[in-house]
Design a protein around this motif. Structure first.
Motif, mmCIF file in Angstrom:
data_model
loop_
_atom_site.group_PDB
_atom_site.id
_atom_site.type_symbol
_atom_site.label_atom_id
_atom_site.label_comp_id
_atom_site.label_asym_id
_atom_site.label_seq_id
_atom_site.Cartn_x
_atom_site.Cartn_y
_atom_site.Cartn_z
ATOM 1 N N GLU A 147 9.505 0.432 3.938
ATOM 2 C CA GLU A 147 9.099 1.257 5.069
ATOM 3 C C GLU A 147 9.020 0.328 6.275
ATOM 4 O OE1 GLU A 147 5.019 2.276 5.150
ATOM 5 O OE2 GLU A 147 5.303 4.005 6.455
ATOM 6 N N PRO A 148 9.850 0.546 7.278
ATOM 7 C CA PRO A 148 9.882 -0.401 8.392
ATOM 8 C C PRO A 148 8.548 -0.453 9.129
ATOM 9 C CG PRO A 148 11.586 1.294 8.631
ATOM 10 C CD PRO A 148 10.769 1.677 7.455
ATOM 11 N N SER A 149 8.203 -1.635 9.605
ATOM 12 C CA SER A 149 6.992 -1.814 10.402
ATOM 13 C C SER A 149 7.375 -1.779 11.873
ATOM 14 C CB SER A 149 6.347 -3.162 10.074
ATOM 15 O OG SER A 149 6.006 -3.219 8.712
ATOM 16 N N LYS A 150 6.584 -1.071 12.651
ATOM 17 C CA LYS A 150 6.871 -0.975 14.085
ATOM 18 C C LYS A 150 8.338 -0.622 14.315
ATOM 19 C CE LYS A 150 2.985 -3.359 15.364
ATOM 20 N NZ LYS A 150 2.025 -3.050 16.398
ATOM 21 N N SER A 151 8.775 0.428 13.632
ATOM 22 C CA SER A 151 10.202 0.703 13.620
ATOM 23 C C SER A 151 10.735 1.130 14.978
ATOM 24 C CB SER A 151 10.500 1.793 12.588
ATOM 25 O OG SER A 151 9.624 2.889 12.744
ATOM 26 N N ASN A 152 9.822 1.398 15.919
ATOM 27 C CA ASN A 152 10.322 1.814 17.217
ATOM 28 C C ASN A 152 10.627 0.621 18.127
ATOM 29 O OD1 ASN A 152 11.165 4.113 18.544
ATOM 30 N ND2 ASN A 152 9.457 3.996 19.979
ATOM 31 N N LEU A 153 10.217 -0.548 17.701
ATOM 32 C CA LEU A 153 10.584 -1.738 18.456
ATOM 33 C C LEU A 153 11.961 -2.187 17.984
ATOM 34 C CD1 LEU A 153 7.239 -3.738 18.407
ATOM 35 C CD2 LEU A 153 7.986 -1.895 19.913
ATOM 36 N N TYR A 154 12.593 -2.974 18.793
ATOM 37 C CA TYR A 154 13.898 -3.472 18.410
ATOM 38 C C TYR A 154 13.740 -4.432 17.231
ATOM 39 C CZ TYR A 154 18.376 -5.738 18.548
ATOM 40 O OH TYR A 154 19.596 -6.219 18.196
ATOM 41 N N CYS A 155 14.586 -4.253 16.225
ATOM 42 C CA CYS A 155 14.491 -5.074 15.013
ATOM 43 C C CYS A 155 15.107 -6.444 15.271
ATOM 44 C CB CYS A 155 15.199 -4.381 13.862
ATOM 45 S SG CYS A 155 15.239 -5.357 12.356
ATOM 46 N N LYS A 156 14.239 -7.442 15.313
ATOM 47 C CA LYS A 156 14.719 -8.782 15.651
ATOM 48 C C LYS A 156 15.089 -9.593 14.420
ATOM 49 C CE LYS A 156 12.339 -9.674 20.036
ATOM 50 N NZ LYS A 156 11.154 -10.308 20.615
ATOM 51 N N GLY A 206 0.369 31.553 21.988
ATOM 52 C CA GLY A 206 0.006 31.831 23.374
ATOM 53 C C GLY A 206 -0.498 30.626 24.150
ATOM 54 N N HIS A 207 -0.470 29.443 23.520
ATOM 55 C CA HIS A 207 -0.953 28.249 24.228
ATOM 56 C C HIS A 207 0.101 27.741 25.200
ATOM 57 C CE1 HIS A 207 -4.381 28.251 21.624
ATOM 58 N NE2 HIS A 207 -3.607 28.205 20.550
ATOM 59 N N ARG A 208 -0.376 27.176 26.292
ATOM 60 C CA ARG A 208 0.534 26.621 27.286
ATOM 61 C C ARG A 208 0.184 25.171 27.619
ATOM 62 N NH1 ARG A 208 2.916 29.861 25.615
ATOM 63 N NH2 ARG A 208 4.043 31.637 26.505
ATOM 64 N N GLU A 209 -1.110 24.899 27.771
ATOM 65 C CA GLU A 209 -1.553 23.534 28.106
ATOM 66 C C GLU A 209 -1.670 22.755 26.797
ATOM 67 O OE1 GLU A 209 -2.069 22.798 31.353
ATOM 68 O OE2 GLU A 209 -1.591 24.878 31.914
ATOM 69 N N ILE A 210 -0.518 22.303 26.303
ATOM 70 C CA ILE A 210 -0.474 21.648 24.994
ATOM 71 C C ILE A 210 -0.347 20.142 25.163
ATOM 72 C CG2 ILE A 210 0.766 21.496 22.808
ATOM 73 C CD1 ILE A 210 1.746 24.377 23.338
ATOM 74 N N TYR A 211 -1.335 19.422 24.660
ATOM 75 C CA TYR A 211 -1.339 17.961 24.749
ATOM 76 C C TYR A 211 -0.724 17.358 23.487
ATOM 77 C CZ TYR A 211 -4.069 17.953 29.020
ATOM 78 O OH TYR A 211 -4.462 18.106 30.323
ATOM 79 N N GLY A 212 -0.300 16.115 23.622
ATOM 80 C CA GLY A 212 0.260 15.421 22.467
ATOM 81 C C GLY A 212 -0.314 14.025 22.340
ATOM 82 N N ILE A 213 -0.571 13.616 21.109
ATOM 83 C CA ILE A 213 -1.026 12.239 20.854
ATOM 84 C C ILE A 213 -0.050 11.625 19.858
ATOM 85 C CG2 ILE A 213 -2.856 10.789 19.916
ATOM 86 C CD1 ILE A 213 -4.859 12.774 20.814
ATOM 87 N N PHE A 214 0.636 10.590 20.275
ATOM 88 C CA PHE A 214 1.680 10.019 19.419
ATOM 89 C C PHE A 214 1.563 8.510 19.325
ATOM 90 C CE2 PHE A 214 3.415 13.908 21.319
ATOM 91 C CZ PHE A 214 3.619 14.644 20.161
ATOM 92 N N LYS A 215 2.087 8.008 18.214
ATOM 93 C CA LYS A 215 2.100 6.566 17.995
ATOM 94 C C LYS A 215 3.382 6.021 18.605
ATOM 95 C CE LYS A 215 1.498 3.599 13.973
ATOM 96 N NZ LYS A 215 1.039 3.741 12.576
ATOM 97 N N SER A 216 3.239 4.942 19.351
ATOM 98 C CA SER A 216 4.391 4.485 20.112
ATOM 99 C C SER A 216 5.218 3.438 19.379
ATOM 100 C CB SER A 216 3.931 3.897 21.444
ATOM 101 O OG SER A 216 3.052 2.826 21.192
#
Lengths: 363, 363
Positions: A147-156, A206-216
């Motif tokens: 399972e890649p670690s910090k997979s959203n960073l460029y794989c060095k 019926g929701h419109r003001e929808i917030y999101g919390i995500f891991k970067s």
DNA sequence: TTCAATTTGTTCGTATGTATC
DNA sequence: GGATACATACGAACAAATTGA
């Protein structure tokens, strides 16, 4: 003057492989006696020393043994021939959350095929992943599930994966993916679609003001964010970056809830929150309640993974099913095929399934 | 005629160990060049062949390597000397209940010391344990941490443990113990005392008709039963076998709850139930409620382990703390000491700690 | 029990090939 | 090219263990 008769084959290694074939053939059973050194020397027309040199290799590997004054015999070890039969499993974490179940699924398939698991974890740090892989390169393993670690960073550290390929150690990625390694074997959830379904569900309520919390810092976080954004776009709701809270692995326990509390306390309208996963959702619900708001009456909240924490205290999160064991089984199956050098679909994307709980309700 | 000058030392093995000492000493660094074969032959006053024979062993083990036409050199591998650095962990189950946490504790200590875990599980069957150990005997491992399967049955495979000792592979038992192996290293909870505390707690609340549900095929079950019985005896309450329900691993999901339901429905007085563990307690509570009785108002129930299932739906079991990670850490520490051949207390018994929840109340 | 034949284990010598510096 | 060093190969001898007569 050298008799350069093409490539010079060492006499003893030719004899060694002939003997190896003999020993490995069905003609030989453990305990069988081999011809004496002198007999073999005669038979192959070489000196006794050369025969001894050839036998040495087989003895070192434990397939035959010598009895002084008696002869050489085929060893018991011929029965369970040499193979490491070890598979390394490299995860971000081991004992938390959904990981034990995924490992259970992997183990189910692999142990049935006579393999053992070597478990390693990276604490979701790039440094940890490099350390794990470096250590594994020195080990006797037949394959890796990672399972890649910090997979959203460029794989060095693609060089490490190239080393694995050089050593012909197959590997399968699960859960996340490095962009640079996208052509390698993967077993993934369709995180983008899962988040899309959750957000669509909220919009439908019926929701419109929808917030999101995500891991970067992992690809799942990125994809779940994208699904959230796409659902909004599909519904004609403008995407507002100030409604998205990003967090890193390292500040998982601190940051995002207080940001959200500030937003709520500032009086801004919050209809719903799409959370990166169930753990975050649980924290978010607690944080919301601390501000005096109710879930789901005032604010709807969704999770992701349908983990054990999705259903506690009589409250069932609206979330996406994570087929934990199944994911593990699929990855293990794929790896087995790769080890056996069989042709196999090298990218499996699991369709997400929505679970509607009681943390979301109509606006 | 033989010049029986005491024990006949082979010339080459004497030289081999001298060279080994040299290579292993601080005088040699990886990359250093060794004296040539002829120089060594002169120095030791033997033929060049004998020197070669001596060097052969070191080369086979990978501590030196030869460069044709150049010389012999000390290998990089001297840095990380040969050790598998693998520890096998044999548990009854892997991904359920408290096991991930125990494994997490083990991993914490061992990975910090450069070891990897090989996970195996027995499904709590004797057959499974024998299979695991047999496989491990063929593997490259430095030690084993093992939770005995069906530890209350007589251990019929002591020969496997003796084989381990013969191979000098140290091992540590956790959680349970075989009577026949009680002198081996163990890390255990004081199950007898824990159950004693729970039962004493119930008696203190005024309960008298206290039932017990115990697992019959592991030592923990036996000991928890004994603690239950001792607490009754201490309080002068006669022990009544008809109040004790035994179950096996294999019928965990069927048997004991229906027995208890029958007893309740028969009209017999039931004040409280001491359960083997939290999982059982959860099932028991559900079974009791199916009969129309309330927990804890009508019947008090206790668990054991304070696992994740001890606290759900706003209900906290009265139970005994299982220091899951700590148990793993202690076992790993003990094993490290054994691997390093250090003197170590070889039996650790962890004191139980009572947690009073809301599944027990006064009579 | 003894003895001789067989077989592996050790050690010497010698010669040639080939890579490195 | 020459010196050095490791690699391969053969022959010979004796030591030590096993086996069976």
């Amino acid at each position: 003057m050298g008799e350069t008769d093409g490539r010079r084959e060492k006499k003893y290694s030719g004899i060694e492989s002939e003997l190896r074939d003999l020993v490995f053939s069905d003609l030989c059973k453990p305990g069988d006696k081999l011809p004496s050194e002198n007999v073999l020397a005669d038979r192959y027309g070489v000196s006794r020393q050369t025969v001894r040199k050839a036998l040495e290799g087989l003895e070192r590997e434990g397939y035959i043994y010598a009895k002084h004054g008696s002869g050489r015999y085929v060893s018991e070890r011929m029965l369970h021939r040499k193979q490491s039969k070890n598979i390394a499993v490299v995860m971000t974490y081991l004992s938390d959350y959904i990981f034990p179940k995924v490992i259970g699924g992997i183990d189910e398939v692999l142990s049935a095929n006579g393999y053992d698991l070597i478990l390693k974890h990276t604490n979701n740090s790039r440094h940890g992943e490099i350390a794990c892989l470096t250590e594994l390169l020195d080990k006797d393993i037949d394959g890796i599930i990672i399972e890649p670690s910090k997979s959203n960073l460029y794989c060095k550290h693609t060089d490490l994966f190239e080393k694995l390929e050089e050593y012909e150690i197959p590997y399968v990625f699960i859960q996340g993916e490095y962009e640079a390694m996208a052509d390698r074997p993967h077993v993934l959830l369709d995180d983008e679609k899962g988040s899309f379904l959750l957000t669509q569900h909220l919009i439908g309520l019926g929701h419109r003001e929808i917030y999101g919390i995500f891991k970067s810092d992992d690809s799942q976080g990125q994809k779940r964010h994208n699904g959230y954004a796409r659902a909004l776009a599909d519904a004609g709701i403008p995407y507002d970056p100030s409604r998205v809270i990003w967090f890193y692995t390292e500040d998982r326990k601190v940051h995002p809830y207080t940001s959200l509390q500030k937003i709520i306390r500032s009086g801004r309208q919050v209809d719903a929150v799409v959370c990166y996963n169930d753990q975050i959702a649980r924290h978010v619900i607690r944080a919301i309640r601390e501000t005096g708001k109710r879930v789901p009456e005032d604010i709807s909240v969704t999770g992701y993974d349908n983990s054990e924490s999705a259903n506690v205290d009589g409250s069932q999160l609206t979330t996406i099913v994570h087929p934990q064991e199944e994911l593990g089984r699929l990855a293990a199956d794929m790896l087995l095929h790769l080890i056996h050098r069989e042709k196999v679909e090298s990218r499996i994307v699991i369709e997400p399934e929505l679970v509607v709980g009681n943390t979301t309700t109509e606006a």
